[in-house]
Design a protein around this motif. Structure first.
Motif, short mmCIF file in Angstrom:
data_model
loop_
_atom_site.label_atom_id
_atom_site.label_comp_id
_atom_site.label_asym_id
_atom_site.label_seq_id
_atom_site.Cartn_x
_atom_site.Cartn_y
_atom_site.Cartn_z
N GLY A 1 -61.55 63.27 21.92
CA GLY A 1 -62.62 64.12 21.42
C GLY A 1 -63.88 63.97 22.26
N GLY A 2 -64.49 65.09 22.60
CA GLY A 2 -65.74 65.03 23.36
C GLY A 2 -65.55 64.94 24.86
N ALA A 3 -64.28 64.93 25.32
CA ALA A 3 -64.06 64.85 26.78
C ALA A 3 -63.81 66.25 27.36
CB ALA A 3 -62.91 63.91 27.09
N ALA A 4 -64.67 67.18 26.99
CA ALA A 4 -64.42 68.61 27.25
C ALA A 4 -64.53 69.00 28.72
CB ALA A 4 -65.39 69.45 26.43
N ALA A 5 -65.41 68.32 29.46
CA ALA A 5 -65.55 68.63 30.89
C ALA A 5 -64.35 68.09 31.67
CB ALA A 5 -66.85 68.04 31.43
N LEU A 6 -63.87 66.93 31.23
CA LEU A 6 -62.68 66.33 31.83
C LEU A 6 -61.47 67.25 31.63
CD1 LEU A 6 -61.49 63.33 32.81
CD2 LEU A 6 -60.57 63.44 30.51
N TYR A 7 -61.30 67.76 30.40
CA TYR A 7 -60.16 68.65 30.13
C TYR A 7 -60.30 69.97 30.89
CZ TYR A 7 -58.24 65.36 26.84
OH TYR A 7 -57.69 64.22 26.29
N GLN A 8 -61.53 70.43 31.08
CA GLN A 8 -61.77 71.63 31.87
C GLN A 8 -61.16 71.48 33.26
OE1 GLN A 8 -63.76 72.29 34.67
NE2 GLN A 8 -64.28 74.45 34.49
N SER A 9 -61.27 70.26 33.80
CA SER A 9 -60.80 70.03 35.17
C SER A 9 -59.28 69.99 35.26
CB SER A 9 -61.40 68.73 35.73
OG SER A 9 -60.81 67.61 35.09
N THR A 10 -58.56 70.01 34.12
CA THR A 10 -57.09 70.01 34.15
C THR A 10 -56.51 71.42 34.02
OG1 THR A 10 -56.69 69.82 31.76
CG2 THR A 10 -57.09 67.76 32.96
N VAL A 11 -57.38 72.41 33.76
CA VAL A 11 -56.89 73.78 33.53
C VAL A 11 -56.73 74.53 34.85
CG1 VAL A 11 -57.35 76.00 32.38
CG2 VAL A 11 -57.98 73.85 31.25
#
Lengths: 275, 170
Positions: free
Chosen positions: B129-139
């Motif tokens: 939760g809250g690691a939204a920029a990190l997950y953005q980089s996996t898309v």
């Protein structure tokens, strides 16, 4: 008396900048604490490292650190020698401007129709002495706000009751609130006083205990108990469930002991500007 | 980030690979995810109950509880971390009965959902939760496929690579 004039257009522009910066970079004390985590759990260590990496990526690429850019809350201290014509509108316009690129997370409670610009801002005004206008912004996401609670205790419950209430709130909601948490506790007043204090308590710097010795002791005791729950970073099990317990108090009725517990996720996004 | 000893899983996942997972494992997910949160779940459940066609095939699918921020200029998607899974609990057993195999979100699930996940041989992953920029980089890809009127609550088909998550219920 000469009143100090503050231009609402300047307020709008400065607030827009403040909101955007806050939504990108969470409180640096959180990142620092996660960098220094001391845990035996590999999963907790990995989760902490991923959040640290997230905050670095967000800052480097100017991305929002969390996709829930929240409802926009403002705590305004308005000096009684200040005039700022159109202040309310300026704050709401700053929200419209800043959230053009952020997520629109505000909807009618019944129809769920989105307001499409993240307004209305939620504003609390306090009238103070002097010629300063200070505005503090706090972004509040649903994940942690949904896990907040109000306990209408009675005087007989005392300090033990307060400790139990806070631990109960974290036990019931902490896993959904994106730990490590900052726990704001408001004690006293009437219902809305306690809730407002619990929100304001989140704004105190992490690691700074209350100036009241008895309150500071309570904060330390609760933090220890909460971190013994085993929830840990990202609720994957571990030691670091909360970074701080901040308690604010106000006198209350002889027959009451209201305790509000506001859980704040690790994406602690706040900042202030003075005019 | 280089995660030591992380298992890799391709999505859609076959049953044998899901059976192989155990709670607490860190897994890097690659493949197709569909985003859906509160209002999209309400519509998906209504479509199932009315016997209408769904915007994506539910059989074997992976749903990511997520409402991204808008994409900045030149980006595929905005920040896109997980939202609280418990808000989807009311709809989840129905979706699992319809063939849903993988859910990714954050936080705890109800007893009814936990039981349904086990019964259907599905899996629930916790994302950070809250690691939204990190997950953005996996898309790698993002396509709007349903309910555009819902804004951030619309259904997006995402292609992700090495998306970190932790097996929570299996």
């Amino acid at each position: 008396m000469n009143m100090k004039q503050v231009d609402a257009a300047v307020v709008q522009r400065e607030l827009c900048k403040l909101i955007t910066d806050c939504l990108i970079t969470p409180d640096k004390a959180v990142t620092k604490a996660l960098t220094q985590i001391n845990t035996d759990s590999e999963v907790e260590r990995t989760a902490a490292a991923l959040i640290v990496e997230n905050n670095i990526i967000a800052e480097r690429q100017r991305l929002y650190c969390c996709q829930d850019t929240g409802q926009a809350l403002f705590f305004v201290k308005l000096g009684d020698e200040v005039i700022c014509k159109g202040l309310n509108e300026a704050i709401n316009n700053a929200v419209k401007d800043a959230y053009k690129n952020a997520r629109k997370s505000v909807a009618d409670p019944l129809t769920r129709k989105n307001t499409n610009d993240n307004t209305p801002a939620i504003i609390e005004y306090t009238l103070t002495d002097g010629d300063t206008l200070e505005i503090t912004f706090l972004a509040k996401g649903a994940g942690s706000e949904n896990m907040s609670r109000l306990y209408m205790l009675i005087p007989a419950d005392g300090e033990k009751g307060i400790v139990n209430a806070v631990v109960d709130a974290v036990e019931k909601g902490g896993k959904n609130a994106c730990p490590p948490l900052i726990i704001g506790v408001g004690i006293g007043g009437v219902t809305e006083t306690a809730c407002s204090l619990s929100k304001r308590a989140l704004l105190r710097p992490i690691g700074q205990n209350s100036e009241r010795a008895d309150v500071a002791e309570l904060e330390k005791e609760i933090l220890k108990k909460v971190n013994a729950l085993g929830i840990g970073v990202a609720a994957l099990g571990g030691k670091l469930t909360a970074l701080a317990v901040n308690i604010e108090t106000a006198p209350t009725h002889i027959g009451m002991l209201p305790v509000a517990v506001n859980l704040q996720c690790h994406s602690l996004r706040h900042g202030s500007v003075k005019f | 980030m280089n995660i030591v000893n992380a298992k890799k899983l391709r999505l859609p996942a076959d049953n044998a690979h899901i059976k192989d997972l155990s709670a607490g494992e860190i897994v890097l997910l690659s493949g197709t995810l569909y985003t859906a949160r509160d209002q999209a779940h309400k519509r998906l459940a209504a479509a199932i109950n009315d016997g209408k066609e769904l915007p994506f095939p539910l059989g074997g699918a992976a749903i990511y509880y997520c409402g991204p921020t808008p994409a900045a200029e030149g980006q595929i998607i905005g920040s896109c971390g997980p939202t609280t899974s418990a808000r989807m609990d009311a709809y989840t057993p129905l979706l699992l009965a319809g063939g849903l195999k993988v859910m990714i979100g954050k936080g705890v699930r109800s007893d009814a959902v936990t039981q349904a996940i086990k019964e259907h041989g599905a899996v629930y992953f916790s994302a950070i939760g809250g690691a939204a920029a990190l997950y953005q980089s996996t898309v790698r890809k993002c396509e709007l496929i349903a309910y555009p009127d819902l804004g951030c609550e619309a259904v997006y088909k995402l292609t992700v690579e090495d998306f970190p998550a932790v097996v929570t219920i299996v």
